[in-house]
Design a protein around this motif. Structure first.
Motif, short mmCIF file in Angstrom:
data_model
loop_
_atom_site.label_atom_id
_atom_site.label_comp_id
_atom_site.label_asym_id
_atom_site.label_seq_id
_atom_site.Cartn_x
_atom_site.Cartn_y
_atom_site.Cartn_z
N UNK A 141 13.87 -78.10 50.71
CA UNK A 141 13.63 -76.66 50.80
C UNK A 141 12.21 -76.29 50.35
N UNK A 142 11.57 -77.17 49.56
CA UNK A 142 10.20 -76.93 49.12
C UNK A 142 9.22 -77.04 50.28
N UNK A 143 9.63 -77.71 51.37
CA UNK A 143 8.78 -77.87 52.54
C UNK A 143 8.98 -76.74 53.55
N UNK A 144 9.97 -75.88 53.30
CA UNK A 144 10.32 -74.83 54.25
C UNK A 144 9.85 -73.46 53.78
N UNK A 145 9.57 -72.60 54.74
CA UNK A 145 9.46 -71.16 54.47
C UNK A 145 10.82 -70.58 54.87
N UNK A 146 10.92 -69.54 55.71
CA UNK A 146 12.27 -69.07 56.05
C UNK A 146 13.07 -70.11 56.82
N UNK A 147 14.38 -70.11 56.64
CA UNK A 147 15.26 -70.91 57.48
C UNK A 147 16.49 -70.08 57.76
N UNK A 148 17.26 -70.48 58.76
CA UNK A 148 18.49 -69.76 59.09
C UNK A 148 19.39 -70.66 59.92
N UNK A 149 20.63 -70.27 60.05
CA UNK A 149 21.57 -70.96 60.94
C UNK A 149 21.72 -70.14 62.22
N UNK A 150 22.08 -70.81 63.30
CA UNK A 150 22.36 -70.18 64.58
C UNK A 150 21.25 -69.26 65.07
N UNK A 151 21.61 -67.96 65.28
CA UNK A 151 22.96 -67.39 65.13
C UNK A 151 23.83 -67.67 66.34
#
Length: 400
Positions: free
Chosen positions: A172-182
């Motif tokens: 998660x330290x390598x990510x900015x926003x993330x999400x599933x789907x939708x």
């Protein structure tokens, strides 16, 4: 109760598709001094529980159309009767347990586990008022990967389980926003549960720390799958794609020899959709398809993809895809067919049919019986977020 039924002309061509309003934007009451405040519904997700002959339609309830004003998930229940009509229960159910304190719940993504008869609803929890832009500006990920479950087809729900530390961990330290789907997840023939997802990563100059680099242009979304092989008890995160791929859905393709391939169809800012194949059930996506035949709309829009078994000899897997059909704006939600799903050149040049003429945006497809389909879609007359509507349909025979 409303009802929806598919229609077909005697010649086999689709008539105008009948739609039922499931969620409708609520305008401010006269005299309301809040002016722009209104109840809006966005981000449709649909699942069909075959054992109960029940459709469950999910959406985000928002104070306005803005992402930062999302409040909670709402759900409506529709029962399929013997006349192949859907009778919708009046009113919606507020999913109050699908939340974390001081967070807003976003991007509903349901999947049904057939052995344990458990319905999972995955979603993203983001701190209240923290926007996607703010996470990109600060190059930090503040989202949480969560789910709730139901053992009784959505009548009651568990408390929220937060998987972020166990499943994403240090990544998660390598990510900015993330999400599933939708939209919906998938259970593969093997039993593996698939939750499509994406995460933004910094792809600008690694030596630059100026404000110009901490912008959307220097961050790229890459799709991945979260998956479980033990009926949802434990979950793992697959490897991200190495090409731009944002909001996405996935579908399983079974070839004539019974071999399984996981297909991903993702939103981009490139003018076309990213399509990719996984030969290890979502652990990674090793093949990106071309010739980029599916167009993207303007700066992009979510689309839905669904695989289904065509009753031929031998049976063949085909793909359906729904998305606004205009390359410049979100209008005319089209349905596309690919009879050769491992080859992206097999997509129809024009929409097989138009699910909604006029402003339209996000959608979610399900097959509820062999050869019978349903779509939950954002649509309207003046703008695409006036309502979320539901329709049943069959494919036009003359075009197959």
């Amino acid at each position: 109760m409303g009802n929806t039924t598919p229609s077909r002309s005697k010649q086999g061509c689709m008539k105008e598709i009948n739609k039922t309003t499931i969620f409708k934007q609520e305008e401010p009451q006269p005299g309301n001094c809040c002016c722009k405040t209104q109840v809006s519904y966005r981000i449709p997700a649909l699942v069909y529980v075959n054992d109960e002959k029940t459709f469950l339609a999910f959406a985000e309830k928002r104070k306005t159309l803005s992402d930062t004003n999302a409040e909670a998930f709402v759900m409506r229940r529709g029962m399929l009767n013997e006349a192949q009509e859907v009778e919708w229960v009046i009113g919606h159910q507020l999913l109050s347990s699908a939340s974390l304190p001081d967070h807003r719940s976003m991007n509903p993504c349901p999947v049904y586990e057939r052995e344990s008869k458990t319905l999972f609803l995955f979603f993203l929890c983001v701190p209240t008022k923290v926007s996607e832009y703010e996470q990109i500006r600060t190059n930090t990920c503040q989202g949480r990967l969560c789910y709730v479950t139901s053992k009784d087809a959505g009548n009651t729900w568990s408390q929220t389980t937060d998987l972020t530390e166990d499943v994403i961990g240090e990544r998660i330290k390598e990510w900015a926003p993330f999400a599933v789907g939708p939209g919906h997840g998938v259970q593969m023939k093997s039993g593996r549960l698939i939750i499509p997802a994406y995460a933004y990563c910094y792809t600008g100059n690694p030596d630059c720390i100026s404000c110009c680099c901490l912008m959307f242009s220097c961050f790229t979304p890459f799709a991945l799958a979260f998956y479980s092989d033990d009926q949802g008890i434990t979950w793992k995160a697959g490897k991200q794609m190495d090409v731009e791929s944002c909001e996405c859905q996935m579908a399983e393709i079974i070839d004539e020899e019974g071999k399984s391939t996981l297909y991903c169809n993702a939103r981009t800012r490139l003018g076309y959709r990213t399509e990719a194949l996984s030969y290890n059930s979502g652990a990674d996506f090793g093949k990106v398809l071309s010739p980029n035949k599916l167009i993207e709309t303007d700066s992009g829009c979510q689309g839905s993809v669904l695989s289904f078994l065509e009753q031929s000899d031998p049976p063949a897997t085909w793909l359906l895809y729904s998305h606004p059909s205009d390359p410049k704006s979100r209008v005319d939600l089209g349905l596309y067919l690919n009879k050769t799903p491992l080859d992206s050149s097999g997509w129809s040049d024009q929409p097989l049919l138009i699910l909604h003429r006029g402003p339209s945006a996000y959608s979610d497809l399900v097959e509820y019986e062999p050869g019978r389909f349903a779509c939950l879609m954002e649509c309207g007359i003046k703008h695409e977020n006036e309502e979320i509507a539901f329709a049943l349909f069959q494919l036009p025979e003359k075009k197959l």
